[in-house]
Scaffold this motif. Structure first.
Motif, PDB file in Angstrom:
ATOM      1  N   ASP A   1       0.837  -1.195   0.000  1.00  0.00           N
ATOM      2  CA  ASP A   1       0.000   0.000   0.000  1.00  0.00           C
ATOM      3  C   ASP A   1       0.878   1.253   0.000  1.00  0.00           C
ATOM      4  OD1 ASP A   1      -2.478  -1.423   2.203  1.00  0.00           O
ATOM      5  OD2 ASP A   1      -2.364  -1.375   0.032  1.00  0.00           O
ATOM      6  N   GLY A   2       0.452   2.262  -0.769  1.00  0.00           N
ATOM      7  CA  GLY A   2       1.203   3.502  -0.778  1.00  0.00           C
ATOM      8  C   GLY A   2       0.886   4.338   0.439  1.00  0.00           C
ATOM      9  N   GLY A   3       1.915   5.093   0.877  1.00  0.00           N
ATOM     10  CA  GLY A   3       1.677   5.932   2.030  1.00  0.00           C
ATOM     11  C   GLY A   3       2.937   6.610   2.508  1.00  0.00           C
ATOM     12  N   ILE A   4       2.812   7.239   3.651  1.00  0.00           N
ATOM     13  CA  ILE A   4       3.930   7.956   4.267  1.00  0.00           C
ATOM     14  C   ILE A   4       4.237   7.308   5.616  1.00  0.00           C
ATOM     15  CG2 ILE A   4       4.732  10.164   5.163  1.00  0.00           C
ATOM     16  CD1 ILE A   4       2.839  11.544   3.292  1.00  0.00           C
ATOM     17  N   THR A   5       5.484   7.020   5.845  1.00  0.00           N
ATOM     18  CA  THR A   5       5.901   6.372   7.082  1.00  0.00           C
ATOM     19  C   THR A   5       6.819   7.291   7.852  1.00  0.00           C
ATOM     20  OG1 THR A   5       5.768   4.190   6.050  1.00  0.00           O
ATOM     21  CG2 THR A   5       7.052   4.368   8.082  1.00  0.00           C
ATOM     22  N   GLN A   6       6.429   7.575   9.077  1.00  0.00           N
ATOM     23  CA  GLN A   6       7.269   8.367   9.964  1.00  0.00           C
ATOM     24  C   GLN A   6       7.801   7.465  11.081  1.00  0.00           C
ATOM     25  OE1 GLN A   6       4.323  12.124  10.089  1.00  0.00           O
ATOM     26  NE2 GLN A   6       6.231  12.433  11.229  1.00  0.00           N
ATOM     27  N   SER A   7       9.054   7.676  11.416  1.00  0.00           N
ATOM     28  CA  SER A   7       9.620   6.912  12.528  1.00  0.00           C
ATOM     29  C   SER A   7      10.648   7.755  13.264  1.00  0.00           C
ATOM     30  CB  SER A   7      10.259   5.618  12.015  1.00  0.00           C
ATOM     31  OG  SER A   7      11.316   5.911  11.119  1.00  0.00           O
ATOM     32  N   PRO A   8      10.791   7.511  14.571  1.00  0.00           N
ATOM     33  CA  PRO A   8       9.947   6.645  15.393  1.00  0.00           C
ATOM     34  C   PRO A   8       8.631   7.324  15.728  1.00  0.00           C
ATOM     35  CG  PRO A   8      11.535   7.745  16.774  1.00  0.00           C
ATOM     36  CD  PRO A   8      11.846   8.182  15.374  1.00  0.00           C
TER      37      PRO A   8
ATOM     38  N   ASN B   1       6.122   6.446  -0.468  1.00  0.00           N
ATOM     39  CA  ASN B   1       6.168   5.666  -1.705  1.00  0.00           C
ATOM     40  C   ASN B   1       5.012   6.024  -2.628  1.00  0.00           C
ATOM     41  OD1 ASN B   1       4.068   4.482  -0.372  1.00  0.00           O
ATOM     42  ND2 ASN B   1       4.976   2.442  -0.256  1.00  0.00           N
ATOM     43  N   LEU B   2       4.585   7.284  -2.535  1.00  0.00           N
ATOM     44  CA  LEU B   2       3.477   7.777  -3.354  1.00  0.00           C
ATOM     45  C   LEU B   2       3.962   8.426  -4.639  1.00  0.00           C
ATOM     46  CD1 LEU B   2       1.511   9.374  -0.388  1.00  0.00           C
ATOM     47  CD2 LEU B   2       0.913   7.273  -1.613  1.00  0.00           C
TER      48      LEU B   2
ATOM     49  N   LYS C   1      13.976  11.341  -3.609  1.00  0.00           N
ATOM     50  CA  LYS C   1      12.581  11.750  -3.748  1.00  0.00           C
ATOM     51  C   LYS C   1      11.729  11.177  -2.622  1.00  0.00           C
ATOM     52  CE  LYS C   1       8.936  11.806  -7.262  1.00  0.00           C
ATOM     53  NZ  LYS C   1       8.602  11.416  -8.658  1.00  0.00           N
ATOM     54  N   GLU C   2      12.053   9.971  -2.178  1.00  0.00           N
ATOM     55  CA  GLU C   2      11.214   9.282  -1.214  1.00  0.00           C
ATOM     56  C   GLU C   2      11.427   9.723   0.229  1.00  0.00           C
ATOM     57  OE1 GLU C   2      12.182   7.164  -4.815  1.00  0.00           O
ATOM     58  OE2 GLU C   2      13.500   7.767  -3.162  1.00  0.00           O
ATOM     59  N   SER C   3      12.501  10.444   0.506  1.00  0.00           N
ATOM     60  CA  SER C   3      12.894  10.678   1.889  1.00  0.00           C
ATOM     61  C   SER C   3      13.108  12.152   2.182  1.00  0.00           C
ATOM     62  CB  SER C   3      14.187   9.907   2.158  1.00  0.00           C
ATOM     63  OG  SER C   3      14.646  10.125   3.471  1.00  0.00           O
ATOM     64  N   PHE C   4      12.642  12.579   3.361  1.00  0.00           N
ATOM     65  CA  PHE C   4      12.764  13.995   3.753  1.00  0.00           C
ATOM     66  C   PHE C   4      12.969  14.050   5.267  1.00  0.00           C
ATOM     67  CE2 PHE C   4      12.768  18.317   3.074  1.00  0.00           C
ATOM     68  CZ  PHE C   4      11.683  19.030   3.547  1.00  0.00           C
TER      69      PHE C   4
END
Lengths: 114, 114
Positions: B1-8, B26-27, B71-74
């Motif tokens: 599934d596409g989305g935004i992942t924040q950690s921790p 990964n959108l 592109k995927e990471s900020f």
């Protein structure tokens, strides 16, 4: 400066009663308007958006909002709330001249009481 | 599934330390944003980026730094210069060039200074 004002910081409401959350923005120039919902310790989820066309916009979970250009308002309504609607609601505006940036209001916390 | 992942999801920092918050999407969105949320103040924009290797300060950039090497990471670094870093941090992304699309949010990182 561009700004978004949510007039009520907290709105207590009884279950099955209607609720209205008020949102006003600072400029009458071209805008896109959004309402987001946030459940505790989570991110924001889109409820609905106004882009163009009909001024009454329907969203998820039975919510709707009305765009009023002359009053620069975008109030959110639900005719009958449920306990699960307890959350914080944010109005956001994207001014067409400001690129992709979203400007958020201060949020309205809705507490649904049984 | 596409989305935004924040950690921790939760992060504790001692005074004087730098910490880095992760945000991955990964959108295939070009634009990414960092917001800070404090009670009653809504969301305030810290930094945003519309393309790799380029980013702009938002309204409250002091004491923060970012990079956009992919592109995927900020990732967001909260430096020791940020005087009051305890807050909830939200990462978002959106399509560039289509202002009528919404921003998508991660689940947030709660940072506490101990």
């Amino acid at each position: 400066a561009q700004s978004v004002t949510q007039l009520d910081s907290q709105v207590p409401v009884f279950e099955e009663a209607p609720v209205e959350l008020r949102c006003n923005y600072s400029s009458s120039v071209s805008v896109y308007l959004f309402w987001y919902v946030q459940y505790p310790n989570q991110g924001l989820q889109l409820l609905l958006k106004y882009l163009s066309g009909s001024t009454l916009v329907k969203g998820i979970n039975g919510f709707e909002a009305e765009f009023n250009k002359s009053q620069t308002s975008f109030h959110l309504r639900k005719p009958s709330v449920h306990i699960s609607d307890t959350a914080e609601y944010f109005c956001a505006v994207r001014y067409k001249a400001a690129g992709n940036k979203l400007t958020f209001g201060g949020g309205t916390r809705v507490l649904v009481k049984p | 599934d596409g989305g935004i992942t924040q950690s921790p999801k939760y992060l504790f920092r001692k005074e004087g330390q730098n910490v880095t918050l992760s945000c991955e999407q990964n959108l295939n969105h070009d634009a990414m944003y960092w917001y800070r949320q404090d009670p009653g103040q809504g969301l305030r924009l810290i930094y945003y980026s519309q393309i790799v290797n380029d980013f702009q300060k938002g309204d409250i950039a002091e004491g923060y730094s970012v990079s956009r090497e992919k592109k995927e990471s900020f990732p967001l670094t909260v430096t020791s210069a940020q005087k009051n870093p305890t807050a909830f941090y939200l990462c978002a992304s959106s399509i560039v060039g289509q202002q009528n699309t919404e921003a998508f949010f991660g689940q947030g990182t709660r940072l506490t200074v101990v």
